[in-house]
Design an enzyme around this catalytic site. Structure first.
Site, PDB file in Angstrom:
ATOM      1  CE  LYS A  77      -3.947   2.011   2.589  1.00 44.83           C
ATOM      2  NZ  LYS A  77      -4.648   1.800   3.733  1.00 44.83           N
ATOM      3  CB  SER A 152      -8.055   3.730   3.117  1.00 43.39           C
ATOM      4  OG  SER A 152      -7.073   3.311   3.905  1.00 43.39           O
ATOM      5  CB  SER A 176      -8.390   0.918   6.015  1.00 43.56           C
ATOM      6  OG  SER A 176      -9.106   2.084   5.954  1.00 43.56           O
TER       7      SER A 176
END
Length: 486
Positions: A77, A152, A176
């Site tokens: 990420k 997210s 997330s």
């Protein structure tokens, strides 16, 4: 995708026996990315040249070939810093940022000869539940390109779901990891707070953030979590506790396991399709010998309100460092104050600005006691709810999300509705306990996630439960990738 369907054990064995080369594995990842990512948009930055160079070196030298992550392609990420590889947190304010060091989890990947394939799209600074808040582009759900992948960590979930990488790392502040895992039909684990070092994770809310793995099955997830866990001298919040071999818990046996099902997790706002699918999964565990009983987590209804005050307050402090002075983008201005204003106005997106303003207000003189202090008291009550339940039960189980993946644009203009989407995942972060989302079926053709919550530092029991369900249910959920460029 066929190669990545084999799972960790098969791939690791084939690499060890030289039936499969690291180069072949890495090339498979980039081949899949080239085939699908033009439609899904999971990756922000690729690490192709360095990854292939490392793969060829590993094939030639075979150094540390027994390491847990040897030769394995992993997506990261984009809020986890990677040395000399652009890390933007999907924000314009970090558009030109190339870190000078690696996050601890990346150091662990490198030490075990895993290979970072690239950086994955996300909601800007991890603020969002749909991936629509990325300042670069929206990631799409591989199951339906008209729907969000969740957020997210939407890029991390979508990349694994679409077979671009077999494993990825995300971060979880209020759901997330688990929410996009549920939306994309993959396995996502949010570990106990302190289990995995946060050093090198660009902070959103420091008391809530935690890094965790995405995989296609539970066993792979257990391997990856074990590889990145452990105390870290660079992170004072990392816990000095033993890291067990999580795979030893994968016995398929849950007879006598005490399962708590909170009535609040099946209340208003949870769709009937999700309720039906999750209850069927719980019945599957019961048929394996687990003891299932309904309980109450009475303060969970206050979790969303408490979370957004606490998280936004911490974000307002953490994001003060992005001012255009030391790193990142700097706006042209005639004086220092104007430079601060222009840099932050132009660099931050609307959702980030909203949360900075909310957090600054909650921490301001005259409002601190009424909002932030009260939210922290509610957080304690939520933590005590879990502690009370865990006195008599081994795990808490319910849906991961109230609905399946929603349409792109459906909720982006309604922040309160968007925030409510995390109502079932947020309590876990407030309490600091671990939880996993495991696919448990489809509703109207879209994946549904089963959330299994455990005691602090008892990820082993979560994996045991999730693996037993996964083996018994024997679901083979793979997106058709219709409409994806071939």
């Amino acid at each position: 995708m066929a190669l990545f369907d084999e799972g960790y054990k098969s791939i690791h064995d084939r690499l060890h026996k030289k039936d499969l080369s690291v180069t072949e594995l890495v090339e498979e990842s980039y081949k899949n990315i080239q085939k699908t990512d033009a439609s899904i948009h999971a990756f922000l930055t690729l690490n192709k040249e360095a990854a292939l160079e490392k793969a060829k070196a590993l094939d030639a030298e075979r150094g540390n070939a027994d390491a847990a992550l040897f030769g394995l392609p992993i997506g990261v990420k984009d809020n986890i810093v990677t040395k000399n590889l652009k890390t933007t947190a999907a924000s314009q304010i970090l558009a030109n940022f190339e870190p000078l060091h690696n996050a601890t989890v990346v150091e662990k990947i490198n030490a075990q000869n895993g290979i970072v394939i690239g950086k994955l799209n996300m909601d800007e600074f991890a603020m969002g539940s749909s991936n629509e808040n990325s300042s670069y582009f929206k990631t799409l759900n591989p199951w339906d390109l008209t729907r969000v992948p969740g957020g997210s960590s939407g890029g991390s979930a979508a990349a694994v779901s679409a077979g671009m990488v077999p494993y990825s790392l995300g971060s979880d502040t209020g759901g997330s990891i688990r929410q996009p895992a549920a939306f994309c039909g993959v396995v996502g684990m949010k570990p106990t707070y302190g289990r995995v070092s946060r050093f090198g994770l660009i902070a959103f809310a420091s008391s809530l953030d935690q890094i965790g793995p995405f995989t296609r099955n539970v066993e792979d997830n257990a391997h990856l979590l074990q590889a990145i866990s452990g105390v870290d001298v660079y992170d004072s919040t990392s816990a000095n506790v033993d890291v067990p071999d999580f795979t030893k818990a994968l016995t398929g046996e849950v007879k006598g396991l005490r399962v708590a099902v909170p009535k609040e997790y099946f209340g208003e706002g949870v769709s009937e399709e999700v309720k039906t699918t999750v209850k069927k999964a719980i019945a599957q565990l019961e048929s394996l010998g687990a003891v299932v009983e309904e309980v109450s987590l009475p303060h969970s209804k206050y979790a969303v309100a408490a979370y957004y005050i606490i998280a936004s307050s911490e974000a307002s402090a953490n994001l003060a460092r992005f001012d255009g002075v030391r790193y990142g983008v700097r706006a042209a201005a005639d004086n220092l104050i104007d430079m601060y204003k222009k840099t932050r106005s132009e660099g931050f997106g609307e959702e980030v600005k909203r949360r900075i303003m909310l957090g600054t207000f909650a921490l301001s003189s005259g409002y601190y006691d009424a909002y932030y202090k009260k939210a922290q008291k509610v957080r304690t009550l939520i933590k005590r709810d879990f502690e009370k339940v865990f006195e008599n039960y081994d795990v808490v189980i319910g849906p991961t999300t109230p609905t399946t993946a929603f349409k792109i644009g459906e909720k982006i203009d309604d922040p309160l509705t968007m925030y409510a989407n995390d109502i079932l995942t947020i309590p876990v972060n407030l309490a600091g306990v671990p939880a996993i989302s495991v696919p448990c079926g489809l509703a109207n053709g879209l994946p549904v996630g089963l959330q299994i919550i455990g005691k602090p530092f008892d990820e082993a029991t979560i994996y045991r439960t999730a693996h037993a369900y996964e083996q018994a249910a024997n679901l083979k959920l793979t997106p058709a990738l219709e409409g994806v460029n071939a």
